[in-house]
Design an enzyme around this catalytic site. Structure first.
Site, PDB file in Angstrom:
ATOM      1  CG  HIS A  67      63.336 -32.775  18.599  1.00  0.00           C
ATOM      2  ND1 HIS A  67      62.090 -33.271  18.932  1.00  0.00           N
ATOM      3  CD2 HIS A  67      64.138 -33.057  19.661  1.00  0.00           C
ATOM      4  CE1 HIS A  67      62.128 -33.801  20.143  1.00  0.00           C
ATOM      5  NE2 HIS A  67      63.358 -33.708  20.609  1.00  0.00           N
ATOM      6  CG  LEU A  68      69.286 -34.784  14.118  1.00  0.00           C
ATOM      7  CD1 LEU A  68      68.966 -36.270  14.277  1.00  0.00           C
ATOM      8  CD2 LEU A  68      69.971 -34.536  12.778  1.00  0.00           C
ATOM      9  CG  HIS A  69      68.614 -33.663  20.631  1.00  0.00           C
ATOM     10  ND1 HIS A  69      68.381 -32.864  21.730  1.00  0.00           N
ATOM     11  CD2 HIS A  69      67.548 -34.497  20.557  1.00  0.00           C
ATOM     12  CE1 HIS A  69      67.225 -33.203  22.295  1.00  0.00           C
ATOM     13  NE2 HIS A  69      66.704 -34.193  21.595  1.00  0.00           N
ATOM     14  CG  ASN A 123      65.883 -38.838  22.595  1.00  0.00           C
ATOM     15  OD1 ASN A 123      66.738 -39.707  22.523  1.00  0.00           O
ATOM     16  ND2 ASN A 123      66.103 -37.676  23.185  1.00  0.00           N
ATOM     17  CD  GLN A 183      59.403 -37.873  20.233  1.00  0.00           C
ATOM     18  OE1 GLN A 183      59.000 -39.026  20.068  1.00  0.00           O
ATOM     19  NE2 GLN A 183      59.287 -36.940  19.314  1.00  0.00           N
ATOM     20  CG  ASP A 189      67.813 -28.195  24.088  1.00  0.00           C
ATOM     21  OD1 ASP A 189      67.335 -29.207  23.546  1.00  0.00           O
ATOM     22  OD2 ASP A 189      67.548 -27.865  25.274  1.00  0.00           O
ATOM     23  CB  ILE A 190      65.249 -23.960  26.307  1.00  0.00           C
ATOM     24  CG1 ILE A 190      64.971 -22.677  27.057  1.00  0.00           C
ATOM     25  CG2 ILE A 190      64.733 -25.178  27.063  1.00  0.00           C
ATOM     26  CD1 ILE A 190      63.491 -22.328  27.167  1.00  0.00           C
TER      27      ILE A 190
HETATM   28  P1  5GP Z   1      63.538 -34.805  23.539  1.00  0.00           P
HETATM   29  O1  5GP Z   1      63.657 -35.367  24.926  1.00  0.00           O
HETATM   30  O2  5GP Z   1      62.102 -34.707  23.108  1.00  0.00           O
HETATM   31  O3  5GP Z   1      64.407 -35.520  22.555  1.00  0.00           O
HETATM   32  O4  5GP Z   1      64.160 -33.358  23.597  1.00  0.00           O
HETATM   33  C1  5GP Z   1      63.412 -32.195  23.810  1.00  0.00           C
HETATM   34  C2  5GP Z   1      64.400 -31.049  23.920  1.00  0.00           C
HETATM   35  O5  5GP Z   1      63.680 -29.856  23.769  1.00  0.00           O
HETATM   36  C3  5GP Z   1      65.114 -30.976  25.273  1.00  0.00           C
HETATM   37  O6  5GP Z   1      66.525 -31.014  25.063  1.00  0.00           O
HETATM   38  C4  5GP Z   1      64.662 -29.644  25.861  1.00  0.00           C
HETATM   39  O7  5GP Z   1      65.663 -28.974  26.569  1.00  0.00           O
HETATM   40  C5  5GP Z   1      64.228 -28.878  24.620  1.00  0.00           C
HETATM   41  N1  5GP Z   1      63.162 -27.897  24.856  1.00  0.00           N
HETATM   42  C6  5GP Z   1      61.989 -28.102  25.536  1.00  0.00           C
HETATM   43  N2  5GP Z   1      61.244 -26.998  25.532  1.00  0.00           N
HETATM   44  C7  5GP Z   1      61.944 -26.068  24.807  1.00  0.00           C
HETATM   45  C8  5GP Z   1      61.667 -24.714  24.445  1.00  0.00           C
HETATM   46  O8  5GP Z   1      60.627 -24.125  24.772  1.00  0.00           O
HETATM   47  N3  5GP Z   1      62.616 -24.078  23.693  1.00  0.00           N
HETATM   48  C9  5GP Z   1      63.768 -24.692  23.299  1.00  0.00           C
HETATM   49  N4  5GP Z   1      64.626 -23.982  22.572  1.00  0.00           N
HETATM   50  N5  5GP Z   1      64.049 -25.974  23.639  1.00  0.00           N
HETATM   51  C10 5GP Z   1      63.137 -26.649  24.375  1.00  0.00           C
END
Ligand code: 5GP
Length: 127
Positions: free
Chosen positions: A112-114, A99, A106, A35-36
């Protein structure tokens, strides 16, 4: 159930190679990368390569091959990043979160799975 997939989302762009990622594992149907903006010492995202918006979309419509590939990739990632707490592992555990939609908060509309670990993760959700 009809799911609308937006092919301009950031993970679709990662899958197309338009933006870089720090890959942990790539399999025929899945990609895992860091994750970034990590929320824990270990924070890996595992995504299917197919165009699925949410967990329920993936669970409902992915092929058996995609489903198995994705879950085996998750298991491999947990072992690779040292969080798997199973027999024969020194890992101390992890939290796997997904999420979905507005109430799930989300951000990226590609399933995606964290996988979070490297410290105790605290309560499941804010009350
Ligand atoms: P969500 O809120 O959709 O469950 O999580 C999205 C996740 O994607 C966040 O933890 C965010 O930091 C990560 N993310 C967003 N943009 C990028 C990206 O360009 N590269 C990577 N590696 N992670 C990203």
């Amino acid at each position: 159930m009809t799911y609308h997939y937006d092919p301009t989302n950031i993970f679709a762009r990662i899958l197309r190679g338009e933006i870089p990622n720090k890959t942990v594992l790539e399999t025929p149907h899945s990609l895992a990368f860091h994750d970034i903006n990590p929320a824990a010492p270990v924070h890996v995202l595992v995504i299917p390569k197919g165009a699925y918006v949410t967990f329920d979309h993936f669970a409902a419509e992915a092929s058996a091959e995609e489903l198995v590939d994705f879950h085996r990739a998750c298991a491999q990632v947990c072992a690779m990043v040292g969080v798997a707490p199973g027999d024969g592992s020194t890992g101390k555990g992890y939290r796997a979160i997904t999420n979905a939609g507005a109430h799930g908060m989300q951000e990226v509309p590609h399933y995606h799975l964290h996988i979070l670990g490297g410290r105790a993760m605290g309560p499941l959700v804010l009350k």
